[in-house]
Design an enzyme around this catalytic site. Structure first.
Site, mmCIF file in Angstrom:
data_model
loop_
_atom_site.group_PDB
_atom_site.id
_atom_site.type_symbol
_atom_site.label_atom_id
_atom_site.label_comp_id
_atom_site.label_asym_id
_atom_site.label_seq_id
_atom_site.Cartn_x
_atom_site.Cartn_y
_atom_site.Cartn_z
ATOM 1 N N ASP A 107 0.867 -1.175 0.000
ATOM 2 C CA ASP A 107 0.000 0.000 0.000
ATOM 3 C C ASP A 107 0.911 1.234 0.000
ATOM 4 O OD1 ASP A 107 -2.412 1.419 0.296
ATOM 5 O OD2 ASP A 107 -2.356 1.300 2.462
ATOM 6 N N LYS A 135 -1.371 -1.797 -4.492
ATOM 7 C CA LYS A 135 -2.157 -0.565 -4.636
ATOM 8 C C LYS A 135 -1.184 0.535 -5.020
ATOM 9 C CE LYS A 135 -5.703 -0.822 -1.123
ATOM 10 N NZ LYS A 135 -6.141 -0.257 0.176
HETATM 11 P P1 IMP Z 1 1.891 -0.539 3.756
HETATM 12 O O1 IMP Z 1 2.959 -0.624 4.807
HETATM 13 O O2 IMP Z 1 1.155 0.760 3.782
HETATM 14 O O3 IMP Z 1 2.370 -0.907 2.376
HETATM 15 O O4 IMP Z 1 0.740 -1.520 4.191
HETATM 16 C C1 IMP Z 1 0.799 -2.863 4.148
HETATM 17 C C2 IMP Z 1 -0.243 -3.410 5.100
HETATM 18 O O5 IMP Z 1 -1.405 -2.585 5.212
HETATM 19 C C3 IMP Z 1 -0.735 -4.732 4.585
HETATM 20 O O6 IMP Z 1 0.070 -5.771 5.024
HETATM 21 C C4 IMP Z 1 -2.139 -4.794 5.140
HETATM 22 O O7 IMP Z 1 -2.124 -5.390 6.404
HETATM 23 C C5 IMP Z 1 -2.579 -3.357 5.275
HETATM 24 N N1 IMP Z 1 -3.515 -2.958 4.191
HETATM 25 C C6 IMP Z 1 -3.266 -2.093 3.200
HETATM 26 N N2 IMP Z 1 -4.320 -1.944 2.382
HETATM 27 C C7 IMP Z 1 -5.265 -2.761 2.873
HETATM 28 C C8 IMP Z 1 -6.615 -3.079 2.426
HETATM 29 O O8 IMP Z 1 -7.147 -2.598 1.415
HETATM 30 N N3 IMP Z 1 -7.281 -3.988 3.187
HETATM 31 C C9 IMP Z 1 -6.744 -4.551 4.306
HETATM 32 N N4 IMP Z 1 -5.508 -4.286 4.738
HETATM 33 C C10 IMP Z 1 -4.767 -3.396 4.034
#
Ligand code: IMP
Length: 183
Positions: A107, A135
């Site tokens: 994300d 994403k």
């Molecule tokens: P990042 O560190 O922002 O890349 O986020 C990664 C983590 O955010 C993932 O391992 C998920 O646990 C959570 N996450 C991000 N987007 C979603 C979503 O759309 N649904 C559920 N969990 C999400």
């Protein structure tokens, strides 16, 4: 409020079980070929990657070992805290190993950037990243995944390991939650 029937809470289904399993099989075949004779150390990022991890590893036709790590990312609700905290560390020594980090979704990119840095500092021979979903639009840091299942739009998704307030991880499909479930 979530209803008792998860399908009723979905605005849209993005990927049904068959589609997910077909893509995981492709990724597994690719990774298995890329890591033949490298004995990768597969790292599952708990809890979201649990289903993807076990499906993917079974599709990789190579020698490997596995470990598990847990980091805090999202609390309750949909907003990222920004900070990444190590909740449970791995137990296998990764010095000189070819490490593959397996995540449910990338994300902002903060989690994978944190883990990649951590494992490089621990002297892994190489660190690769796999995320089932990407994403792309939401990226806040310069972080790309080496292997990804599907690129998705900026919507909150659940199922196949991904949760909403700890629920809905068990769904075999990936769906977008209806907005009314948030209120
Ligand atoms: P990042 O560190 O922002 O890349 O986020 C990664 C983590 O955010 C993932 O391992 C998920 O646990 C959570 N996450 C991000 N987007 C979603 C979503 O759309 N649904 C559920 N969990 C999400």
């Amino acid at each position: 409020m979530l209803s008792e029937n998860p399908r009723d809470d979905m605005k849209e289904i993005l990927f049904e079980e068959e589609q997910i399993q077909a893509r995981v099989a492709e990724l597994g075949a690719q990774l298995g070929a890329d890591y033949k004779d490298k004995t990768p150390l597969m790292i599952c990022v708990l809890r979201g990657a649990a289903f993807f991890f076990t499906d993917l590893c079974r599709r990789m036709d190579c020698k490997m070992d596995m470990d598990f790590i847990a980091v805090s990312s999202y609390g309750h609700g949909q907003a990222s805290t920004g900070a990444v905290r190590l909740v449970k560390d791995v137990s296998i020594d990764m010095t000189g190993r070819h490490v593959i980090i397996v995540e449910d979704i990338i994300d902002t990119g903060l989690t994978l950037r944190y883990l990649t840095k951590l494992f490089k500092a621990r002297n892994a021979a190489s660190v690769a990243t796999v995320a089932f979903l990407d994403k792309k639009e939401r990226r806040e840091v310069d972080m790309n995944v080496d292997y990804s299942g599907f690129v998705i739009p900026n919507e909150f998704v659940v199922g196949y390991g991904l949760d909403f307030e700890d629920y809905l991880r068990n769904l075999p499909y990936i769906g977008v939650l209806k907005e009314e479930c948030y209120s």
